[in-house]
Scaffold this active site. Structure first.
Site, PDB file in Angstrom:
ATOM      1  CG  HIS A   4      39.845  29.219  40.054  1.00 14.23           C
ATOM      2  ND1 HIS A   4      39.718  30.526  40.464  1.00 14.23           N
ATOM      3  CD2 HIS A   4      39.881  28.480  41.192  1.00 14.23           C
ATOM      4  CE1 HIS A   4      39.663  30.565  41.793  1.00 14.23           C
ATOM      5  NE2 HIS A   4      39.780  29.344  42.251  1.00 14.23           N
ATOM      6  N   GLY A  25      52.609  38.153  46.811  1.00 19.20           N
ATOM      7  CA  GLY A  25      51.378  37.496  47.235  1.00 19.20           C
ATOM      8  C   GLY A  25      51.652  36.808  48.558  1.00 19.20           C
ATOM      9  CB  SER A  46      45.911  27.291  46.509  1.00 18.81           C
ATOM     10  OG  SER A  46      44.669  27.860  46.360  1.00 18.81           O
ATOM     11  CD  GLU A  89      47.728  29.811  41.228  1.00 15.43           C
ATOM     12  OE1 GLU A  89      47.307  30.632  42.066  1.00 15.43           O
ATOM     13  OE2 GLU A  89      47.156  29.600  40.144  1.00 15.43           O
ATOM     14  NE  ARG A 106      36.596  24.573  43.687  1.00 12.42           N
ATOM     15  CZ  ARG A 106      37.450  25.398  44.279  1.00 12.42           C
ATOM     16  NH1 ARG A 106      38.657  25.551  43.780  1.00 12.42           N
ATOM     17  NH2 ARG A 106      37.105  26.063  45.354  1.00 12.42           N
ATOM     18  CB  ALA A 116      54.073  32.319  47.936  1.00 19.34           C
ATOM     19  CB  SER A 152      31.488  31.710  47.163  1.00 23.15           C
ATOM     20  OG  SER A 152      31.680  30.598  47.987  1.00 23.15           O
TER      21      SER A 152
END
Ligand SMILES: Cc1cc2nc3c(=O)[nH]c(=O)nc-3n(C[C@H](O)[C@H](O)[C@H](O)COP(=O)(O)OP(=O)(O)OC[C@H]3O[C@@H](n4cnc5c(N)ncnc54)[C@H](O)[C@@H]3O)c2cc1C
Ligand code: SF4
Ligand code: FES
Lengths: 640, 248
Positions: A403, A44, A442, A427, A332, A46, A286
């Site tokens: 999520h 990913g 993130s 993550e 959120r 990272a 979104s």
């Protein structure tokens, strides 16, 4: 126990810590770098950025992912954007402000120095990605465009249409493939890490299964980096990809790496609801929709009328009612929790009574359909593709979904876990977001860890390893680990019960969502722990996995992932039970204000919990990293 | 509704494959196509049979991992839609659906509907990038890029690498995929310096992987879930010829 954890924060004022660190970090000469091998699990943002950067420096990198191409890591699915304190808008943004927003958004439960570094390195990332050819949105004058995102008052979010994650990931994927071309990176796609190998207490390699052939392989290195993403799939229904898992970090945990704040999960308020029991995935819509959409449920819980037939006065716009200042734009955690309250009170809508309405009729009346189309056309299309419903004509149905994992492997300032030679980035670690992650932070964290932090801190570690020979994969520790992996696989195949791994994941997920999701209570968590233990027992005797170990076998892959979830789920509940306060996404019903808001307890809980494996999933040992705020004084978040 | 399935089953790349018949009696309209296959697999596993292997991950149309031929069309009947985004409401009660893997010499079958698309990665490896190391980047706003250029680059960059273009092409050509990357990087100043080197090595790699030659049938764009334009192929050919002439 409190001093087991050394966070290794450098000396000096907050704004100088990272440069002080870089000034004194140890280096490895180019000549020695080519003798050193590094395993990076995950491609990913990272993992790909770390692997590419390390290879550019001259290290030999082995890069692993379970998908059939590194470009498919779940970073690809991020829509909204990536934050950076460039202050291009001249709206008063700065590294300090971004740091403060992030710390506050996380409800003052993250490590100051890490959070500051995240903000400090953010501007570099935009430069790096742009240089790679990431097509960020541009103004007509040709300069980069920004928009604002939840929880902040400045515009610091960069984006590439609704596909920011995809474009950033392709940038780092291409950087990675460039190093594959030079021969510095060996790529192992369709490989799943199933164990970490320690030799004399140091991480020296991994056991991975080739998912195309079933072969269990050994890979050695001088250091191992885990960049394996989040584990929200433990709830089964989530915004994550089907293959996302906790296996790499969990198996490292069982070899001695501490897990920090495992129960902190962000539950996103605007996802498509579950429509039937076969549903496998909750797609994220979104958050920007909340700018013009109004959220409501019928006042009467027995209302069976269609949305458009329910008159205005019989609707409850509960966010507008409860949070007049923020209304539909409440953060959120609050938006998700309020939806759950309504659903639990029987006011949920839709066939399964598990959703709330997100209604654009007022906005369409006010601005006209064309403006709404211009703003959200692609999202309305996506909604139609999935549900078959035209949201210009009737309200969308949305519901909260798991999520993002704020929890993960505990790491110090250098992103080292508690196992020497094992690093965790993206993550997969717990570091920068505290108890609630701000939108668009993130992607940034994954990139900053991989491009800018790890290359320094890993080198600081490797500087002491240059005399170490190449790791011998015939070492008895590799034998042992390989045997254990094979034995577990054999166990799955010979159980021959009646339930599939996915069925177990669903049962576990709904238990966890119910009792260790949006809100938690002592009673619920204690019950969940018992139920999870029972489920784990059932999993051991009643699992069914067809086929063989030595072939493509996706049911076998799932079984391994769910086995780890069965253990991690209990730790999540233990963690949530232990924390007798509410903070960010962690809402304990016993600890709330008279207005039903989260009540933090800084006197007793101003720490990160770091759990140590103790041979049994029910018996972990709690270590605490006390959070020390030198620069900022924690305050109470208010959105009224 | 009742759905009849004819699914390609093949144990591995060495074995011969064949269609097998399955019937599902109670398929709900709101199921996605892959969820429909999930329900079939659940039944098969419970009966102790081997489930149908297929590739998928994000299930939201962006990772590019899913993909199969559905009634002869890559990703199925709905335009600009990946297999995972296709829903059963696109089918009728009593329908028979043929499901096969993406077929191409450069995509060997791994099992059932799973194919190996590493050949696409190899094309990128051969030059689908800007040669910039971490740390070398100049300030992002130092190179303004017109809005329109950035948007056009994005249109090409939207490719998800699924391989449907190859599967839908009678020549099994990867021209659409390859040209999309070449175009994206060519449109941006950051990528322009390397264009001629890039186009030559990527086209060469494409041939070495066993992809066929493009004969402009344009089937690829029709079945591409991202609607990547065949004009990219024209651009690639132009850049290729230019590079060849200049390099002489
Ligand atoms: C739908 C969605 C939308 C989002 N939108 C945004 C947004 O707008 N802005 C933002 O900042 N953030 C967003 N996020 C969060 C953000 O995308 C992620 O936190 C981030 O991309 C994680 O990157 P990563 O590199 O850590 O992990 P990932 O990208 O998940 O990569 C994990 C890698 O590890 C590999 N892997 C995992 N387990 C194993 C194993 N056992 N063996 C071998 N390999 C393994 C995988 O193959 C993969 O390559 C979003 C998340 C989701 C789900
Ligand atoms: S060009 Fe279209 S069909 Fe081809 S790989 Fe890209 S997205 Fe898929
Ligand atoms: S599963 Fe990711 S695009 Fe279909």
């Amino acid at each position: 126990m409190e001093n087991v954890l050394k966070s290794e924060i450098p000396e000096g004022p907050l704004s100088e810590k990272w440069s002080n660190y870089k000034k004194t970090a140890k280096l490895v000469s180019p000549n020695n770098r080519k003798k050193l091998e590094v395993i990076v699990v995950g491609t990913g943002l990272a993992g790909a950025s770390a692997a590419a950067s390390l290879a550019e420096m001259g290290y030999n990198v082995k890069s692993f992912c379970f998908q059939d191409s590194p470009r498919r890591a779940h970073s690809v699915a991020a829509q909204g954007g990536v934050n950076a304190a460039k202050n291009y808008k001249n709206d008063g943004d700065s590294v300090y402000r971004m740091f403060y927003d992030t710390l506050k958004g996380g409800d003052f439960r993250s490590r100051e120095a890490n959070t500051y570094r995240l903000a400090e390195c953010s501007a570099n990332l935009i430069d790096q990605a742009t240089a790679q050819g990431v097509p960020f949105g541009r103004e007509y004058g040709g300069y980069l465009r920004n928009r604002s995102f939840g929880g902040v008052q400045v515009s610091r979010t960069f984006y590439a249409r609704g596909q920011t994650g995809q474009q950033l990931l392709l940038g780092s994927y291409q950087a990675l493939m460039r190093q594959v071309n030079t021969g510095k990176v060996s790529l192992y796609a369709r490989h799943e890490m199933l164990d970490l190998v320690l030799i004399e207490g140091k991480a020296k390699g991994i056991i991975a299964r080739n998912l195309d052939t079933g072969k269990v392989e050994r890979h050695g290195a001088h250091a191992v980096v885990l960049a394996t993403g989040g584990y929200g799939k433990i709830y089964y229904l989530s915004t994550l990809a089907m293959g996302c898992n906790a296996s790499a970090i969990w198996r490292a945990h069982k070899k001695g790496a501490f897990m920090a704040n495992p129960s902190w999960t962000q539950i996103h308020p605007t996802c498509l609801p579950q429509s039937g029991e076969y549903q496998s995935k909750l797609t994220l819509m979104s958050e920007s929709l909340r700018n013009d959409g109004r959220i409501w449920v019928p006042k009467d819980k027995n209302d069976t009328r269609k949305a458009n037939d329910i008159p205005e006065e019989e609707r409850d716009y509960y966010l507008e009612r409860k949070y007049p200042a923020f209304g539909n734009l409440a953060p959120r955690d609050i938006a998700s929790r309020s939806a759950k309250e309504q659903i639990d009170a029987g006011k949920g809508i839709g066939a399964l009574k598990n959703a709330v309405y997100l209604d654009f009729s007022k906005a369409i009346k006010e601005y006209g359909k064309d403006i709404i189309k211009e703003r959200y056309g692609n999202l309305f299309n996506m909604y139609k593709k999935i549900t078959g419903i035209d949201a210009y004509l009737e309200p969308m149905k949305i519901s909260p979904a798991a999520h993002f994992s704020m929890g993960g492997l505990w790491v110090d300032y250098e992103l080292k876990t508690t196992i020497p030679g094992l690093f965790a980035i993206g993550e997969a670690n717990f570091s920068d977001h505290g108890a609630n992650r701000l939108g668009a932070n993130s992607l940034l964290q994954a990139c900053v860890d991989g491009y800018f932090v790890l290359p320094y801190t890993l080198q600081n570690f490797l500087a002491d390893e240059i005399k170490q020979p190449k790791t011998d994969i015939n070492h008895p520790e590799f034998d042992k680990a390989e045997q254990a992996v094979k034995k577990q696989i054999e166990g799955f195949l010979t159980t021959k019960g009646t339930k599939t791994a996915e069925e177990f994941n669903k049962l576990l997920g709904s238990e966890l969502y119910d009792k260790c999701g949006l809100s938690r209570s002592k009673e619920g968590l204690e019950q969940a722990i018992k139920n999870i233990q029972d489920l784990r027992k059932a999993f051991k005797t009643d699992l069914i996995v067809p086929g063989e170990a030595s072939e493509v076998n996706s049911e076998l892959e799932k079984a391994g992932r769910v086995a780890d979830y069965m253990e991690l789920a209990e730790l999540m509940c233990i963690d949530a039970l232990q924390r007798e306060e509410s903070c960010g996404a962690h809402f304990r019903t016993e600890y709330q204000t008279a207005e039903s808001e989260a009540k933090r307890d800084d006197t007793n809980f101003c720490y990160s919990s770091a759990w140590e494996w103790n041979n049994n999933p029910s018996n972990p040992i709690l270590n605490k990293e006390k959070l020390i705020f030198e620069t900022v004084t924690p305050s109470v978040r208010s959105y009224k | 509704m009742k759905i009849h399935l004819k699914i390609w089953r093949q144990k591995d790349s060495q074995s011969k494959g064949e269609f097998k018949d399955y019937t599902l009696d109670d398929v709900h309209q709101e199921l996605s196509f892959l969820e429909m296959l999930d329900t079939l697999n659940l039944k098969l596993v419970k009966k102790g049979e081997y489930p149908v292997e297929f590739d998928h991950d994000c299930r939201e149309g962006i990772c590019g991992q899913c993909g199969m031929m559905i009634n002869g069309i890559a990703h199925g009947p709905l335009k600009n839609t990946t297999t995972c985004q296709l829903h059963m409401r696109s089918f009728k009660d009593g329908d028979t659906i043929y499901i096969e893997p993406f077929k191409a010499a450069a995509f060997p079958v791994v099992r059932d509907l799973k194919v190996n698309r590493s050949s696409l990665d190899h094309i990128i490896t051969s030059g689908g990038y800007v040669s910039v190391d971490t740390g070398q980047a100049p300030e992002a706003n130092s190179i303004p890029i017109a809005h329109e250029e950035a948007e056009a680059a994005f249109d090409a960059a939207a490719c998800i690498g699924c391989g449907a273009c190859v599967a839908s092409c009678k020549n099994a050509s990867a021209a659409l995929f390859t040209s999309a990357k070449i175009t994206q990087l060519e449109l941006l100043p950051q990528g322009q310096t390397e264009t001629s080197k890039r186009v030559i090595s990527m086209v060469k790699q494409m041939e070495e992987e066993g992809f066929g030659h493009c004969t402009n049938t344009e089937a690829c764009q029709v079945e591409c879930p991202e609607d990547i334009s065949v004009l990219n192929i024209a651009r690639m050919n132009y850049e290729y010829n230019k590079a060849k002439i200049l390099n002489k």
